[in-house]
Scaffold this motif. Structure first.
Motif, mmCIF file in Angstrom:
data_model
loop_
_atom_site.group_PDB
_atom_site.id
_atom_site.type_symbol
_atom_site.label_atom_id
_atom_site.label_comp_id
_atom_site.label_asym_id
_atom_site.label_seq_id
_atom_site.Cartn_x
_atom_site.Cartn_y
_atom_site.Cartn_z
ATOM 1 N N ASP A 73 0.851 4.211 -2.899
ATOM 2 C CA ASP A 73 0.543 5.596 -2.531
ATOM 3 C C ASP A 73 1.639 6.550 -2.992
ATOM 4 O OD1 ASP A 73 -1.791 4.773 -1.372
ATOM 5 O OD2 ASP A 73 -1.002 4.765 0.680
ATOM 6 N N THR A 104 7.469 9.622 3.379
ATOM 7 C CA THR A 104 7.160 9.561 1.954
ATOM 8 C C THR A 104 8.440 9.770 1.142
ATOM 9 O OG1 THR A 104 6.731 11.931 1.701
ATOM 10 C CG2 THR A 104 4.875 10.537 2.404
ATOM 11 N N THR A 131 1.820 9.537 -6.455
ATOM 12 C CA THR A 131 1.806 10.942 -6.067
ATOM 13 C C THR A 131 3.122 11.663 -6.341
ATOM 14 O OG1 THR A 131 2.440 10.322 -3.798
ATOM 15 C CG2 THR A 131 0.085 10.572 -4.263
ATOM 16 N N ASN A 133 0.825 -1.214 0.000
ATOM 17 C CA ASN A 133 0.000 0.000 0.000
ATOM 18 C C ASN A 133 0.859 1.264 0.000
ATOM 19 O OD1 ASN A 133 -2.406 -1.437 0.002
ATOM 20 N ND2 ASN A 133 -2.502 -1.540 2.242
ATOM 21 N N GLU A 134 1.941 1.235 0.769
ATOM 22 C CA GLU A 134 2.841 2.386 0.822
ATOM 23 C C GLU A 134 3.511 2.621 -0.538
ATOM 24 O OE1 GLU A 134 2.612 0.051 3.053
ATOM 25 O OE2 GLU A 134 2.524 0.932 5.076
#
Length: 374
Positions: free
Chosen positions: A118, A274, A122, A114-115
């Motif tokens: 994401d 991130t 982006t 999932n990380e």
């Protein structure tokens, strides 16, 4: 009648080394070896044959003429009038990368899927490499490819080992279904060659069979002729940046964000940092600017601007500008490690204590000729 002169085609560039030089032809994707003396002549703004006859001795003029005829036969030089020289504009040497990142390498760990998704969706990045060290199903690969459909990613490499479940037909169908796939690397082919049933025709340009086993990020960093990249944007980038690490970010198999998966230092974990945050951390971009002209030994090598680099495996861990540890080329004698007469750089320098003075002179001469052509 105007004086006829010779000029290098704009798609040709020369690089001088300690022992010899090369002339790179980016149109035909090849290079030619030259003595440094010849390079000093042809790398100027133009070649005046009359001036060569006036400056050099008769035997040297004959030698130069033979090289020039050879290079003309290879379509690297053309003849024109001296008053036409300024009409032939050089190819711009600018580096324009319209992405925050040039590439991302992800050593896939199912705990952080999932990380990964994401972050990929982006951040502005041109290329991504998805890497598995153990068996992975085609369905899982497709899952990732589907997830990045709405991202900025332009192209994708997929790396995974050969297993008994591998099927060429399924992989080729995947190539046609997912146009963003650039290359598929299948590793460990030699050890498992009995499992590999190669059809008579397959997508050789897109499916690369790697004989050796790639079991971890310790399996990279090798410098050899097979990895040379004869590409003008790559050449231009090497003049200003590190061609391996510039605008690169990686997530290793444990989820740590790094410049390269093989490096020890990290800038956070994908679970709480991130990619955009990691890039902005102090020190992350420092290695982007370690170019080949700054690296020990590499700066004296004629191949430096078509060669890859490695800052993870270096000979001196206390010197970030140290020569790649997995490079077997000695530019001071122009020999690779498997060639007769090869000795290590360290041994050669010990036997030739005056080497540095001459190397510095050659580097300064190289800078001079670059300035002439700017």
């Amino acid at each position: 009648m105007t004086n006829k002169i010779l000029k290098l085609f704009a798609n040709c560039k020369t690089v001088s080394g300690y022992k010899r030089s090369i002339l790179i032809d980016f149109h035909f994707k090849c290079y030619y070896f030259l003595p440094n003396q010849i390079n000093n002549i042809i790398s100027q703004k133009y070649i005046d044959l009359q001036n060569i006859s006036a400056v050099y001795k008769e035997k040297d003029v004959k030698h130069v003429a033979e090289y020039i005829d050879y290079l003309k036969s290879k379509q690297t030089l053309f003849e024109c009038d001296i008053d036409e020289v300024d009409f032939f504009i050089d190819i711009p040497m600018d580096v324009n990368i319209p992405y925050l990142l040039h590439n991302i390498i992800i050593e896939i760990n199912d705990n952080y899927i999932n990380e990964y998704i994401d972050n990929i969706n982006t951040i502005s990045c041109k290329h991504i490499q998805l890497k598995w060290y153990k068996h992975v199903s085609i369905e899982k690969i497709k899952f990732f490819l589907n997830k990045i459909n709405n991202s900025f990613i332009k192209s994708v490499d997929v790396v995974f080992p050969l297993t008994k479940e591998f099927d060429f037909s399924i992989v080729e169908k995947m190539l046609y279904a997912y146009k963003r796939i650039f290359k598929i690397y299948i590793t460990d082919c030699e050890q498992n060659k009995d499992l590999l049933k190669i059809p008579k025709e397959y997508s050789k340009n897109n499916i690369i069979l790697v004989n050796h086993k790639v079991s971890s990020n310790q399996c990279c960093g090798f410098i050899n002729k097979k990895n040379f990249i004869i590409d003008l944007p790559f050449f231009n980038e090497s003049l200003q940046f590190n061609t391996c690490l510039n605008r690169k970010i990686c997530i290793d198999s444990e989820g740590y964000i790094k410049n390269c998966p093989s490096m020890q230092h990290h800038y956070g974990h994908i679970s709480d940092t991130t990619l955009a945050e990691a890039i902005d951390k102090p020190g992350f971009k420092d290695c982007w600017f370690i170019k080949k002209d700054d690296i020990d030994v590499c700066q004296d090598c004629e191949f430096r601007h078509i060669c890859t680099d490695c800052r993870a495996f270096i000979k001196d861990s206390n010197n970030i500008y140290s020569q790649p540890a997995k490079c077997g080329y000695n530019p001071y004698i122009a020999k690779w490690q498997n060639e007769e007469g090869w000795i290590s750089v360290e041994q050669w320098r010990k036997e030739n204590p005056e080497w540095e003075k001459q190397a510095i002179e050659l580097r300064e001469l190289h800078k001079k000729y670059i300035a002439i052509n700017e």
